[in-house]
Design an enzyme around this catalytic site. Structure first.
Site, mmCIF file in Angstrom:
data_model
loop_
_atom_site.group_PDB
_atom_site.id
_atom_site.type_symbol
_atom_site.label_atom_id
_atom_site.label_comp_id
_atom_site.label_asym_id
_atom_site.label_seq_id
_atom_site.Cartn_x
_atom_site.Cartn_y
_atom_site.Cartn_z
ATOM 1 N N LYS A 33 0.850 -1.196 0.000
ATOM 2 C CA LYS A 33 0.000 0.000 0.000
ATOM 3 C C LYS A 33 0.880 1.239 0.000
ATOM 4 O O LYS A 33 1.708 1.433 0.885
ATOM 5 C CB LYS A 33 -0.914 0.030 1.229
ATOM 6 N N ASP A 60 -3.256 4.199 -2.317
ATOM 7 C CA ASP A 60 -4.230 4.687 -1.325
ATOM 8 C C ASP A 60 -4.162 6.216 -1.258
ATOM 9 O O ASP A 60 -3.643 6.788 -0.315
ATOM 10 C CB ASP A 60 -3.877 4.044 0.028
ATOM 11 N N LEU A 61 -4.698 6.864 -2.314
ATOM 12 C CA LEU A 61 -4.650 8.333 -2.343
ATOM 13 C C LEU A 61 -6.009 8.949 -2.028
ATOM 14 O O LEU A 61 -6.140 10.177 -1.999
ATOM 15 C CB LEU A 61 -4.093 8.830 -3.688
ATOM 16 N N LYS A 62 -7.011 8.118 -1.812
ATOM 17 C CA LYS A 62 -8.333 8.575 -1.345
ATOM 18 C C LYS A 62 -8.798 9.825 -2.097
ATOM 19 O O LYS A 62 -8.999 10.889 -1.508
ATOM 20 C CB LYS A 62 -8.305 8.875 0.164
ATOM 21 N N PHE A 63 -8.985 9.671 -3.406
ATOM 22 C CA PHE A 63 -9.367 10.825 -4.228
ATOM 23 C C PHE A 63 -10.746 11.350 -3.831
ATOM 24 O O PHE A 63 -11.661 10.575 -3.517
ATOM 25 C CB PHE A 63 -9.363 10.451 -5.714
ATOM 26 N N HIS A 64 -10.881 12.669 -3.861
ATOM 27 C CA HIS A 64 -12.154 13.339 -3.530
ATOM 28 C C HIS A 64 -12.127 14.685 -4.250
ATOM 29 O O HIS A 64 -11.411 15.595 -3.850
ATOM 30 C CB HIS A 64 -12.246 13.531 -2.009
ATOM 31 N N ASP A 65 -12.913 14.804 -5.338
ATOM 32 C CA ASP A 65 -12.865 16.043 -6.128
ATOM 33 C C ASP A 65 -14.111 16.081 -7.010
ATOM 34 O O ASP A 65 -14.973 15.203 -6.892
ATOM 35 C CB ASP A 65 -11.565 16.047 -6.973
ATOM 36 N N THR A 119 -11.493 5.782 10.278
ATOM 37 C CA THR A 119 -11.567 5.212 11.636
ATOM 38 C C THR A 119 -11.139 6.224 12.697
ATOM 39 O O THR A 119 -11.413 6.039 13.872
ATOM 40 C CB THR A 119 -10.706 3.933 11.750
ATOM 41 N N ARG A 180 -4.194 -5.671 14.349
ATOM 42 C CA ARG A 180 -3.078 -5.879 15.272
ATOM 43 C C ARG A 180 -3.045 -7.329 15.742
ATOM 44 O O ARG A 180 -3.973 -7.786 16.409
ATOM 45 C CB ARG A 180 -3.224 -4.973 16.507
ATOM 46 N N ARG A 210 2.624 -0.853 10.948
ATOM 47 C CA ARG A 210 3.706 -0.911 11.932
ATOM 48 C C ARG A 210 4.035 -2.274 12.526
ATOM 49 O O ARG A 210 5.221 -2.531 12.779
ATOM 50 C CB ARG A 210 3.456 0.140 13.012
HETATM 51 O O1 C5P Z 1 0.671 1.014 11.116
HETATM 52 P P1 C5P Z 1 -0.777 0.702 10.926
HETATM 53 O O2 C5P Z 1 -1.068 -0.792 10.820
HETATM 54 O O3 C5P Z 1 -1.663 1.372 11.952
HETATM 55 O O4 C5P Z 1 -1.125 1.335 9.501
HETATM 56 C C1 C5P Z 1 -2.421 1.337 8.997
HETATM 57 C C2 C5P Z 1 -2.445 1.974 7.648
HETATM 58 O O5 C5P Z 1 -3.793 2.027 7.217
HETATM 59 C C3 C5P Z 1 -1.924 3.410 7.614
HETATM 60 O O6 C5P Z 1 -1.320 3.605 6.340
HETATM 61 C C4 C5P Z 1 -3.173 4.243 7.737
HETATM 62 O O7 C5P Z 1 -3.063 5.488 7.105
HETATM 63 C C5 C5P Z 1 -4.183 3.379 7.004
HETATM 64 N N1 C5P Z 1 -5.571 3.593 7.389
HETATM 65 C C6 C5P Z 1 -6.041 3.433 8.685
HETATM 66 N N2 C5P Z 1 -7.370 3.662 8.972
HETATM 67 C C7 C5P Z 1 -8.206 4.019 7.990
HETATM 68 C C8 C5P Z 1 -7.747 4.161 6.683
HETATM 69 C C9 C5P Z 1 -6.400 3.940 6.419
HETATM 70 O O8 C5P Z 1 -5.288 3.090 9.584
HETATM 71 N N3 C5P Z 1 -9.489 4.176 8.266
#
Ligand code: C5P
Length: 229
Positions: A33, A60-65, A119, A180, A210
């Site tokens: 991603k 994942d650039l989440k376009f909105h325009d 989220t 997680r 992470r």
């Molecule tokens: O490190 P981690 O597992 O928290 O990364 C989650 C990835 O998913 C990040 O790139 C974050 O920007 C993305 N993301 C998110 N929640 C969303 C949409 C995208 O955590 N609702």
């Protein structure tokens, strides 16, 4: 369902860091991603580095325009050969339909996914925007708009996946961040779900950053997650 259900969030900002990271990500189980930080830092080179490593790319650039601009950005993503890209459902059905329709003329058609409610957004945050619905109802509403606009699926919390799977059937793609494993730190994510539970809830793809990228041994972290699945 594909074996490559893990989408590794490559949240780094230089080509050097990216090359080091992708060298440790097996394309048998993972996709990549590329988000706003990485893309704004090094541009389409990020896509090329991932493709050279044999990794499919979720841009994942989440376009909105406005519909025309959004659709052309989605088409540009398609022309880079990405596997998946996304738009904000809050851009509305005209925008989502324009994005979907422009892809019909392309030789390569990425999966097109809608972002429902981020989220990070709370009930208070929604109210502040003038949205009367609670977060869950707003997610359902946006997912319905995405479905009716012909999008391939949505990004949502794994806690919402079961409900959305029941509403929209097996072919609607559910992409879930906030994952997680039990052995990983939660970091700043609050509504977390383990990889196994996310799949059990009906998630198709797990976005994991992470727990993999901050590990000293990303390959081992991935192997552990794959084993748990
Ligand atoms: O490190 P981690 O597992 O928290 O990364 C989650 C990835 O998913 C990040 O790139 C974050 O920007 C993305 N993301 C998110 N929640 C969303 C949409 C995208 O955590 N609702």
């Amino acid at each position: 369902m594909s074996d490559q259900r893990i989408i590794v969030a490559l949240d780094v900002s230089t080509a050097t860091e990216l090359r080091e990271l992708v060298a440790q990500i097996p394309n048998t189980h993972c996709r990549a991603k590329i988000g706003k930080e990485l893309f704004t830092s090094i541009g389409p080179l990020a896509i090329e580095i991932c493709h050279q490593a044999g990794l499919d790319v979720f841009l994942d650039l989440k376009f909105h325009d406005i519909p025309n601009t959004c659709a052309k950005a989605v088409r540009a993503a398609a022309r880079w050969g990405v596997w998946m890209t996304n738009v904000h459902c809050s851009g509305g059905t005209d925008m989502m339909r324009a994005a979907r329709e422009i892809l019909e003329g392309e030789s390569h058609r990425p999966l097109l996914i809608g972002v429902t409610v981020l989220t990070s957004m709370s009930a208070v945050g929604l109210q502040e925007l003038g949205v009367e619905r609670d977060v869950e109802s707003q997610v359902d509403h946006f997912a319905r708009l995405a479905y009716n606009s012909g999008l391939d699926g949505v990004v949502c919390s794994a806690q919402e996946a079961q409900r959305l799977r029941e509403s929209f059937g097996k072919d609607f793609c559910l992409v879930t961040p906030g994952i997680r494993p039990s052995w990983a730190a939660t970091d700043d994510q609050t509504r977390i779900v383990t990889p196994k539970d996310a799949i059990a809830n009906g998630s198709d793809y797990l976005v994991i950053g992470r727990p993999i990228t901050a590990s000293d041994y990303p390959e081992e972290a991935i192997a552990r997650i794959v084993q748990e699945l």
